[in-house]
Write an enzyme that holds these catalytic residues in place. Structure first.
Site, mmCIF file in Angstrom:
data_model
loop_
_atom_site.group_PDB
_atom_site.id
_atom_site.type_symbol
_atom_site.label_atom_id
_atom_site.label_comp_id
_atom_site.label_asym_id
_atom_site.label_seq_id
_atom_site.Cartn_x
_atom_site.Cartn_y
_atom_site.Cartn_z
ATOM 1 N N ASP A 1 -20.386 -6.080 -17.859
ATOM 2 C CA ASP A 1 -20.081 -4.944 -18.735
ATOM 3 C C ASP A 1 -18.590 -4.791 -19.019
ATOM 4 O O ASP A 1 -18.200 -3.907 -19.788
ATOM 5 C CB ASP A 1 -20.662 -3.639 -18.195
ATOM 6 C CG ASP A 1 -20.362 -3.401 -16.729
ATOM 7 O OD1 ASP A 1 -19.639 -4.221 -16.117
ATOM 8 O OD2 ASP A 1 -20.847 -2.397 -16.185
ATOM 9 N N ASP B 1 -17.257 -5.837 -12.022
ATOM 10 C CA ASP B 1 -17.981 -4.941 -12.916
ATOM 11 C C ASP B 1 -17.011 -3.909 -13.487
ATOM 12 O O ASP B 1 -16.006 -3.570 -12.856
ATOM 13 C CB ASP B 1 -19.077 -4.248 -12.092
ATOM 14 C CG ASP B 1 -20.111 -3.518 -12.911
ATOM 15 O OD1 ASP B 1 -19.779 -2.443 -13.451
ATOM 16 O OD2 ASP B 1 -21.262 -3.980 -12.971
ATOM 17 N N HIS C 1 -24.145 1.004 -6.994
ATOM 18 C CA HIS C 1 -23.928 2.453 -6.931
ATOM 19 C C HIS C 1 -24.899 3.175 -5.994
ATOM 20 O O HIS C 1 -24.681 4.338 -5.661
ATOM 21 C CB HIS C 1 -24.054 3.079 -8.317
ATOM 22 C CG HIS C 1 -23.061 2.594 -9.311
ATOM 23 N ND1 HIS C 1 -21.695 2.648 -9.090
ATOM 24 C CD2 HIS C 1 -23.222 2.029 -10.547
ATOM 25 C CE1 HIS C 1 -21.066 2.144 -10.144
ATOM 26 N NE2 HIS C 1 -21.970 1.758 -11.027
ATOM 27 N N HIS D 1 -17.420 -0.869 -13.613
ATOM 28 C CA HIS D 1 -17.551 0.391 -12.884
ATOM 29 C C HIS D 1 -17.296 0.173 -11.392
ATOM 30 O O HIS D 1 -17.706 -0.841 -10.821
ATOM 31 C CB HIS D 1 -18.947 0.971 -13.096
ATOM 32 C CG HIS D 1 -19.273 1.216 -14.541
ATOM 33 N ND1 HIS D 1 -19.736 0.203 -15.367
ATOM 34 C CD2 HIS D 1 -19.183 2.323 -15.310
ATOM 35 C CE1 HIS D 1 -19.924 0.691 -16.588
ATOM 36 N NE2 HIS D 1 -19.592 1.970 -16.589
#
Length: 370
Positions: A252, A169, A133, A171
């Site tokens: 995650d 992931d 990110h 995200h």
């Protein structure tokens, strides 16, 4: 060419924390190191201590002003209101802590070293990497630096022309898309939860033709991931014919993780890793998200085993079991009554299920665009 996979790690992950209330308060990389050694899977000859990236090396993606602000915040142990506003440092997501420059710079140094070590081919695992990110001029989503971008740039610098970046992931890797938007030599493939922070990565977002984004609904299961792997990820990779693959293997998306609502078992991660091995001369496997200490430690240790050709033992002996029983998950209900299999096995029970129509439809949309 590397004769055996290498594991790049560091003790800094054992001795640093984002703070007692932060999702990254849990031990992750140190657990993988301890568990792999307890299983006999990580001999000294395959372990490399990660260097810390120099500030100027980080300028390959990050602005000098931001890198200076990050290092300054660590030295002072504080940020000004102006620095907090401009660089997003000292926030709840990106707090000030004692190793806030050294820890991400170690992850960045590890992946850049991996690019060099893979110059002639092989496999490297950097579980401390995967901070996807981070933006050029600010921290973002627990990520102070963007080591996947720096990894890809290092691979290219050391001879890999075409690179595929696969991200599983929960995200979306918004910072990686910023780094390679419109780049014809990089193909980004992301499978992430829809309507989940950072709320980017919509099906139609193509990043100038470089990205294939597959947002998936809550409850995404192993059967659906298998279809995505074989009907989307593998065909895209084979068509692009990369010289290197970077896999961001965030855990995650596993069912018991507190920061997503997906329902994978770690068998899905193992299937992805198995499938990507051998599709390019260079394979770099990173960590990423993962906020349940037992699930992330067991998943990434399994991944390291797969890279070395080891099957997860059905029942572990006392040494690895002690590692897992020594973990705690304070502040989360799962930490008060963890199931017994989290201590005794690496492999999750499969979480198979129906493949929903929206998954099939979205795969077809992306296949048509490819």
């Amino acid at each position: 060419m590397l004769q055996r996979p290498l594991f790049i790690g560091s003790e800094i992950y054992r001795s640093s924390s984002y703070g007692g209330a932060h999702p990254l308060r849990v031990p992750r990389v140190s657990t993988v190191m301890d568990l792999s050694r307890a299983l006999g899977w990580l001999p000294d000859a395959q372990y490399v201590t990660s260097p810390r990236a120099k500030p100027k090396a980080l300028w390959a993606f990050h602005t000098p002003e931001y890198v200076s602000a990050l290092a300054r915040a660590e030295r002072r142990g504080d940020v000004s209101a102006a620095e907090r506003s401009q660089f997003h440092l000292g926030t709840h997501s990106n707090p000030v802590f004692g190793e806030m420059f050294r820890r991400p710079a170690t992850g960045a140094g590890g992946v850049m070293l991996a690019g060099e070590l893979l110059a002639h081919g092989g496999i490297v695992h950097v579980p401390g990497g995967g901070t996807h990110h981070g933006m050029p001029d600010r921290a973002n989503g627990f990520c102070y630096l963007n080591d996947p971008v720096l990894a890809i740039k290092s691979l290219q610098h050391h001879g890999a022309g075409r690179v595929v970046y696969v991200d599983i992931d929960a995200h979306h890797p918004d910072g990686v898309e910023v780094g390679f938007r419109g780049d014809p030599l990089v193909r980004m493939i992301s499978v992430h939860e829809e309507k989940r922070w950072p709320f980017t990565g919509a099906l139609e977002e193509a990043a100038g033709g470089s990205a294939f984004n597959l947002p998936v609904p809550r409850g995404f299961n192993d059967s659906e991931m298998r279809m995505v792997l074989h009907e989307l990820i593998l065909p895209l990779i084979e068509y692009f014919a990369p010289e290197a693959i970077v896999l961001q293997c965030g855990s995650d998306a596993i069912e018991e993780d507190p920061l997503s609502r997906l329902s994978l078992s770690n068998n899905a991660h193992v299937e992805v890793v198995h499938a990507l091995m051998g599709l390019a001369p260079r394979l770099l496997v990173l960590g990423g998200g993962g906020y349940n200490p037992w699930s992330v430690g067991r998943c990434w240790t399994r991944v390291w085993g797969v890279l070395n050709g080891f099957d997860a033992p059905e029942f572990m002996d006392a040494r690895p079991e002690r590692v897992l029983r020594g973990l705690s998950f304070e502040g989360n209900s799962r930490g008060r009554n963890p199931p017994e299999h989290w201590f005794r096995t690496l492999a999750d029970q499969p979480n198979e299920g129906p493949v929903r129509n929206e998954i099939r439809t979205r795969i077809k949309v992306l296949r048509a665009r490819s």
